[in-house]
Design a protein around this motif. Structure first.
Motif, PDB file in Angstrom:
ATOM      1  N   LEU A   1      25.756  20.809 -18.030  1.00  0.00           N
ATOM      2  CA  LEU A   1      24.818  20.873 -16.906  1.00  0.00           C
ATOM      3  C   LEU A   1      24.273  19.504 -16.509  1.00  0.00           C
ATOM      4  CD1 LEU A   1      22.820  24.014 -18.132  1.00  0.00           C
ATOM      5  CD2 LEU A   1      24.721  23.963 -16.492  1.00  0.00           C
ATOM      6  N   HIS A   2      23.532  19.486 -15.399  1.00  0.00           N
ATOM      7  CA  HIS A   2      22.778  18.316 -14.921  1.00  0.00           C
ATOM      8  C   HIS A   2      23.679  17.095 -14.726  1.00  0.00           C
ATOM      9  CE1 HIS A   2      19.458  20.901 -15.915  1.00  0.00           C
ATOM     10  NE2 HIS A   2      19.720  20.826 -17.208  1.00  0.00           N
ATOM     11  N   THR A   3      24.855  17.327 -14.176  1.00  0.00           N
ATOM     12  CA  THR A   3      25.843  16.259 -14.076  1.00  0.00           C
ATOM     13  C   THR A   3      25.418  15.148 -13.119  1.00  0.00           C
ATOM     14  OG1 THR A   3      27.009  17.452 -12.324  1.00  0.00           O
ATOM     15  CG2 THR A   3      27.716  17.869 -14.597  1.00  0.00           C
ATOM     16  N   HIS A   4      24.745  15.509 -12.026  1.00  0.00           N
ATOM     17  CA  HIS A   4      24.390  14.500 -11.022  1.00  0.00           C
ATOM     18  C   HIS A   4      23.320  13.557 -11.573  1.00  0.00           C
ATOM     19  CE1 HIS A   4      26.735  17.180  -8.634  1.00  0.00           C
ATOM     20  NE2 HIS A   4      25.829  18.135  -8.685  1.00  0.00           N
ATOM     21  N   ALA A   5      22.315  14.112 -12.208  1.00  0.00           N
ATOM     22  CA  ALA A   5      21.274  13.279 -12.815  1.00  0.00           C
ATOM     23  C   ALA A   5      21.861  12.385 -13.901  1.00  0.00           C
ATOM     24  CB  ALA A   5      20.169  14.158 -13.393  1.00  0.00           C
ATOM     25  N   ARG A   6      22.773  12.917 -14.674  1.00  0.00           N
ATOM     26  CA  ARG A   6      23.374  12.126 -15.761  1.00  0.00           C
ATOM     27  C   ARG A   6      24.214  10.982 -15.218  1.00  0.00           C
ATOM     28  NH1 ARG A   6      26.117  17.009 -18.740  1.00  0.00           N
ATOM     29  NH2 ARG A   6      26.955  15.475 -20.208  1.00  0.00           N
ATOM     30  N   ALA A   7      24.920  11.211 -14.130  1.00  0.00           N
ATOM     31  CA  ALA A   7      25.708  10.137 -13.518  1.00  0.00           C
ATOM     32  C   ALA A   7      24.805   9.034 -12.985  1.00  0.00           C
ATOM     33  CB  ALA A   7      26.580  10.703 -12.393  1.00  0.00           C
ATOM     34  N   LEU A   8      23.684   9.430 -12.384  1.00  0.00           N
ATOM     35  CA  LEU A   8      22.731   8.435 -11.876  1.00  0.00           C
ATOM     36  C   LEU A   8      22.079   7.666 -13.011  1.00  0.00           C
ATOM     37  CD1 LEU A   8      21.092  10.552  -9.035  1.00  0.00           C
ATOM     38  CD2 LEU A   8      22.551   8.544  -8.731  1.00  0.00           C
ATOM     39  N   GLU A   9      21.678   8.378 -14.060  1.00  0.00           N
ATOM     40  CA  GLU A   9      21.026   7.721 -15.204  1.00  0.00           C
ATOM     41  C   GLU A   9      21.961   6.729 -15.887  1.00  0.00           C
ATOM     42  OE1 GLU A   9      19.845  11.034 -17.559  1.00  0.00           O
ATOM     43  OE2 GLU A   9      18.240  11.630 -16.171  1.00  0.00           O
ATOM     44  N   ALA A  10      23.245   7.017 -15.841  1.00  0.00           N
ATOM     45  CA  ALA A  10      24.224   6.124 -16.478  1.00  0.00           C
ATOM     46  C   ALA A  10      24.569   4.925 -15.606  1.00  0.00           C
ATOM     47  CB  ALA A  10      25.494   6.909 -16.790  1.00  0.00           C
ATOM     48  N   GLY A  11      24.087   4.921 -14.373  1.00  0.00           N
ATOM     49  CA  GLY A  11      24.376   3.817 -13.468  1.00  0.00           C
ATOM     50  C   GLY A  11      25.804   3.810 -12.953  1.00  0.00           C
ATOM     51  N   ASP A  12      26.422   4.991 -12.887  1.00  0.00           N
ATOM     52  CA  ASP A  12      27.808   5.065 -12.424  1.00  0.00           C
ATOM     53  C   ASP A  12      27.923   4.644 -10.960  1.00  0.00           C
ATOM     54  OD1 ASP A  12      28.382   6.045 -14.902  1.00  0.00           O
ATOM     55  OD2 ASP A  12      28.859   8.089 -14.246  1.00  0.00           O
ATOM     56  N   SER A  13      29.068   4.076 -10.623  1.00  0.00           N
ATOM     57  CA  SER A  13      29.314   3.678  -9.237  1.00  0.00           C
ATOM     58  C   SER A  13      29.994   4.776  -8.444  1.00  0.00           C
ATOM     59  CB  SER A  13      30.176   2.422  -9.199  1.00  0.00           C
ATOM     60  OG  SER A  13      31.437   2.670  -9.822  1.00  0.00           O
ATOM     61  N   GLU A  14      30.579   5.765  -9.141  1.00  0.00           N
ATOM     62  CA  GLU A  14      31.231   6.866  -8.449  1.00  0.00           C
ATOM     63  C   GLU A  14      30.990   8.167  -9.200  1.00  0.00           C
ATOM     64  OE1 GLU A  14      35.436   6.205  -8.196  1.00  0.00           O
ATOM     65  OE2 GLU A  14      35.732   6.315 -10.356  1.00  0.00           O
ATOM     66  N   HIS A  15      31.186   9.239  -8.484  1.00  0.00           N
ATOM     67  CA  HIS A  15      30.945  10.580  -9.015  1.00  0.00           C
ATOM     68  C   HIS A  15      31.917  11.498  -8.280  1.00  0.00           C
ATOM     69  CE1 HIS A  15      28.666  13.618 -11.084  1.00  0.00           C
ATOM     70  NE2 HIS A  15      28.065  14.105 -10.013  1.00  0.00           N
ATOM     71  N   GLY A  16      31.849  12.787  -8.532  1.00  0.00           N
ATOM     72  CA  GLY A  16      32.748  13.671  -7.827  1.00  0.00           C
ATOM     73  C   GLY A  16      32.857  15.022  -8.488  1.00  0.00           C
ATOM     74  N   CYS A  17      33.992  15.678  -8.278  1.00  0.00           N
ATOM     75  CA  CYS A  17      34.208  17.002  -8.843  1.00  0.00           C
ATOM     76  C   CYS A  17      35.625  17.096  -9.379  1.00  0.00           C
ATOM     77  CB  CYS A  17      33.947  18.090  -7.805  1.00  0.00           C
ATOM     78  SG  CYS A  17      34.935  17.935  -6.291  1.00  0.00           S
ATOM     79  N   SER A  18      35.808  18.039 -10.291  1.00  0.00           N
ATOM     80  CA  SER A  18      37.095  18.237 -10.947  1.00  0.00           C
ATOM     81  C   SER A  18      37.435  19.719 -10.950  1.00  0.00           C
ATOM     82  CB  SER A  18      37.047  17.753 -12.401  1.00  0.00           C
ATOM     83  OG  SER A  18      36.623  16.407 -12.502  1.00  0.00           O
ATOM     84  N   ILE A  19      38.711  20.015 -10.782  1.00  0.00           N
ATOM     85  CA  ILE A  19      39.218  21.372 -10.966  1.00  0.00           C
ATOM     86  C   ILE A  19      40.186  21.347 -12.139  1.00  0.00           C
ATOM     87  CG2 ILE A  19      40.558  23.244  -9.944  1.00  0.00           C
ATOM     88  CD1 ILE A  19      39.449  22.478  -7.245  1.00  0.00           C
ATOM     89  N   HIS A  20      40.034  22.337 -13.023  1.00  0.00           N
ATOM     90  CA  HIS A  20      40.865  22.349 -14.226  1.00  0.00           C
ATOM     91  C   HIS A  20      41.215  23.771 -14.618  1.00  0.00           C
ATOM     92  CE1 HIS A  20      37.576  23.622 -17.035  1.00  0.00           C
ATOM     93  NE2 HIS A  20      36.824  23.076 -16.103  1.00  0.00           N
ATOM     94  N   PHE A  21      42.324  23.908 -15.327  1.00  0.00           N
ATOM     95  CA  PHE A  21      42.623  25.168 -15.985  1.00  0.00           C
ATOM     96  C   PHE A  21      41.639  25.347 -17.132  1.00  0.00           C
ATOM     97  CE2 PHE A  21      46.890  24.700 -14.051  1.00  0.00           C
ATOM     98  CZ  PHE A  21      47.050  25.985 -13.555  1.00  0.00           C
ATOM     99  N   VAL A  22      41.208  26.565 -17.364  1.00  0.00           N
ATOM    100  CA  VAL A  22      40.210  26.847 -18.388  1.00  0.00           C
ATOM    101  C   VAL A  22      40.899  27.112 -19.723  1.00  0.00           C
ATOM    102  CG1 VAL A  22      38.342  28.383 -19.087  1.00  0.00           C
ATOM    103  CG2 VAL A  22      38.610  27.740 -16.679  1.00  0.00           C
TER     104      VAL A  22
END
Length: 219
Positions: A126-147
């Motif tokens: 959970l909370h992926t967007h906040a975690r990406a911001l807290e880490a200072g990432d330059s990019e973010h996005g979404c992933s689709i995967h087989f479960v």
């Protein structure tokens, strides 16, 4: 057999909330860019907004309250029993907020697909967007995967990236990632409908060719 008599690819969509990815799938079907049929929408919450989207589109719905079951396995078996009459060829997790047991995952091996709001393997859970911001990432996005039985750890199919900008906050980032989700899910499901996307012991294949570890990268 003529093309007109071929049955469309049958999807079962599992939701827990408002169903925005479900709506994107329905819109893609309506526009003709996704040659598939949503055979059923299942939710673990009777008040999930996505159920009304399904009803308005004339799609059968199933509701199973996970709190009414003694174990995760019993709930998952009940979901299998509910979905089986609809004969889904792909089971689509679209904001379904339950961790699935091996009972369910193994039953639908190679047919079960999830979308996650991060560039996996970064930020599972959970909370992926906040975690990406807290880490200072330059990019973010979404992933689709087989479960698979590993949480958010199944083999990647595709990713869509976006640049994190200076004034982004978790809400603005979430909104922008969601736009990419709504583009990416119908694309991947069309690959399934065309029988181009498979999972076997060698991994994820598109048109018979192995995809790279990070999946297909959408510009």
């Amino acid at each position: 057999m003529s093309e007109s008599t071929i049955s469309p690819h049958r999807l079962a969509v599992l939701i827990s909330g408002s169903g925005t990815n479900l709506q994107a799938i329905l819109d893609a079907i309506a526009s003709g860019s996704l040659q598939a049929q949503v055979a059923v929408v299942l939710s673990n919450k009777a008040d999930a907004g996505g159920l009304e989207r399904a009803r308005q589109a004339g799609i059968p719905t199933e509701v199973l309250d996970h709190r009414q079951f003694d174990s995760r396995e019993a709930f998952d078996q009940a979901m299998i029993d509910a979905l089986t009459p609809y004969q889904p060829e792909t089971v689509v997790l679209a904001g379904f907020m339950r961790i699935l047991s091996p009972v369910f995952v193994r039953h639908y091996t190679g047919q079960l697909i999830n979308i996650h709001p991060s560039l996996l393997p970064k930020y599972r859970g959970l909370h992926t967007h906040a975690r990406a911001l807290e880490a200072g990432d330059s990019e973010h996005g979404c992933s689709i995967h087989f479960v698979t039985e590993e949480l958010d750890g199944g083999p990647l199919i595709a990713q869509a990236r976006l640049e994190i900008v200076a004034n982004d906050n978790p809400d603005s980032l979430s909104n922008r990632v969601q736009i990419r989700e709504h583009q990416l899910y119908p694309l991947v499901l069309q690959w399934r409908a065309e029988q181009r996307l498979t999972l076997d012991e060698q991994g994820v294949k598109l048109d018979g060719e192995a995809l790279p570890e990070q999946g297909y990268q959408v510009p």
